[in-house]
Scaffold this motif. Sequence first.
Motif, PDB file in Angstrom:
ATOM      1  N   TRP A  88     -33.693-112.321  42.382  1.00 46.03           N
ATOM      2  CA  TRP A  88     -34.720-113.350  42.243  1.00 46.03           C
ATOM      3  C   TRP A  88     -36.066-112.694  41.982  1.00 46.03           C
ATOM      4  O   TRP A  88     -36.811-113.057  41.073  1.00 46.03           O
ATOM      5  N   ASP A  89     -36.354-111.674  42.764  1.00 46.41           N
ATOM      6  CA  ASP A  89     -37.611-110.945  42.633  1.00 46.41           C
ATOM      7  C   ASP A  89     -37.701-110.271  41.261  1.00 46.41           C
ATOM      8  O   ASP A  89     -38.687-110.433  40.535  1.00 46.41           O
ATOM      9  N   VAL A  90     -36.637-109.552  40.891  1.00 50.05           N
ATOM     10  CA  VAL A  90     -36.652-108.801  39.631  1.00 50.05           C
ATOM     11  C   VAL A  90     -36.747-109.747  38.431  1.00 50.05           C
ATOM     12  O   VAL A  90     -37.470-109.478  37.470  1.00 50.05           O
ATOM     13  N   PHE A  92     -38.208-112.639  38.091  1.00 48.76           N
ATOM     14  CA  PHE A  92     -39.480-113.365  37.858  1.00 48.76           C
ATOM     15  C   PHE A  92     -40.700-112.466  37.919  1.00 48.76           C
ATOM     16  O   PHE A  92     -41.792-112.926  38.180  1.00 48.76           O
ATOM     17  N   ARG A  93     -40.528-111.182  37.678  1.00 49.72           N
ATOM     18  CA  ARG A  93     -41.691-110.300  37.685  1.00 49.72           C
ATOM     19  C   ARG A  93     -42.461-110.446  36.396  1.00 49.72           C
ATOM     20  O   ARG A  93     -41.858-110.609  35.347  1.00 49.72           O
TER      21      ARG A  93
ATOM     22  N   ARG B  56     -30.552-104.397  33.516  1.00 48.47           N
ATOM     23  CA  ARG B  56     -31.661-104.034  32.643  1.00 48.47           C
ATOM     24  C   ARG B  56     -31.241-103.094  31.517  1.00 48.47           C
ATOM     25  O   ARG B  56     -31.743-103.179  30.406  1.00 48.47           O
TER      26      ARG B  56
END
Lengths: 93, 216
Positions: A88-90, A92-93, B56
């Motif tokens: 979630w954090d990654v 929406f950075r 990523r």
Amino acid sequence: METESHIVAYKTLGLVLGALLVLTAVTVGASYIDLGWMNVWIALMIASTKAGLVLVVFMHMKFEGRAVVWSFVSTVLFLAIMIGFIFWDVAFR
Amino acid sequence: MILAGSWIHLPTSQREPELTVQTDQTGKKLGMWLFLYTEIILFGALFVLYAVYFARYTQDFIAGAKELDRVFGVINTIILLVSSFFVAASITAVRKDHKKIALAGLGGALGCGGIFLVNKYFEWGHKIALGIYPGAEKLVDGPAGQNLFFGLYYVITGLHGLHIVIGMTLLSVSLVLVQKQKITSKNDALLDNCGLYWHLVDLVWIFIFPLFYLVV
């Protein structure tokens, strides 16, 4: 003593080993089929099934009382929350 | 509670021997599980790291996984599954008072652990000979994702290998204690807990194998 009922038969252990080896073959086979993003999830589902077999039979989880079962479930939930929040954090950075 | 020494002079019939030997099987097992939860979180955190970088740098991770030798991965998976079976069988054997089977099971599991480490030695050795190791020029100057993939590969399989060494030490101790009749069907908590540790090491590998070797 209650230990009498906690003995897992050799045959059961052998069958579980057989199932684990079959699942290993399945996961290797599945990796040769290109299913895009599904591949990772299929591999993780098979790995989770294998982990479940080891936990329930080899690690005697099916004989454990509520304390061990629920503390284990809580640990897995904690891990899931940790993974969820990090993604979630990654995202929406 | 009976004060120490005060009951010793009583006739045998009046002693209460069950008060003198206090074993808490449930407590010992719960304690071991609590420790295993910390191990689950430890490896879990590393897998999260893997997952985030995989999302990523997907193409780099796939290219990295292609450089790993699948055969080593499959053989080591089979070896660890068989070793887990051996340990589980030795616990069944101890509870059934089949001492020889118990010793054979523990010996077999130790053998499997040894073969696993030898395989790992050749696998790592081959990679290092190809110039793929943490801090190598080929990785540092190459794509960032591949550097991360192999960094995680060395950290996770290295930490797992360390657990194999610790697990083998615990299994060796169990083997000696079974031989000396210190671990018996009435007193098997130590073997149980060593077995739990070994199974956890197997569980971690069950996830390492598809994530590192089968991502294509």
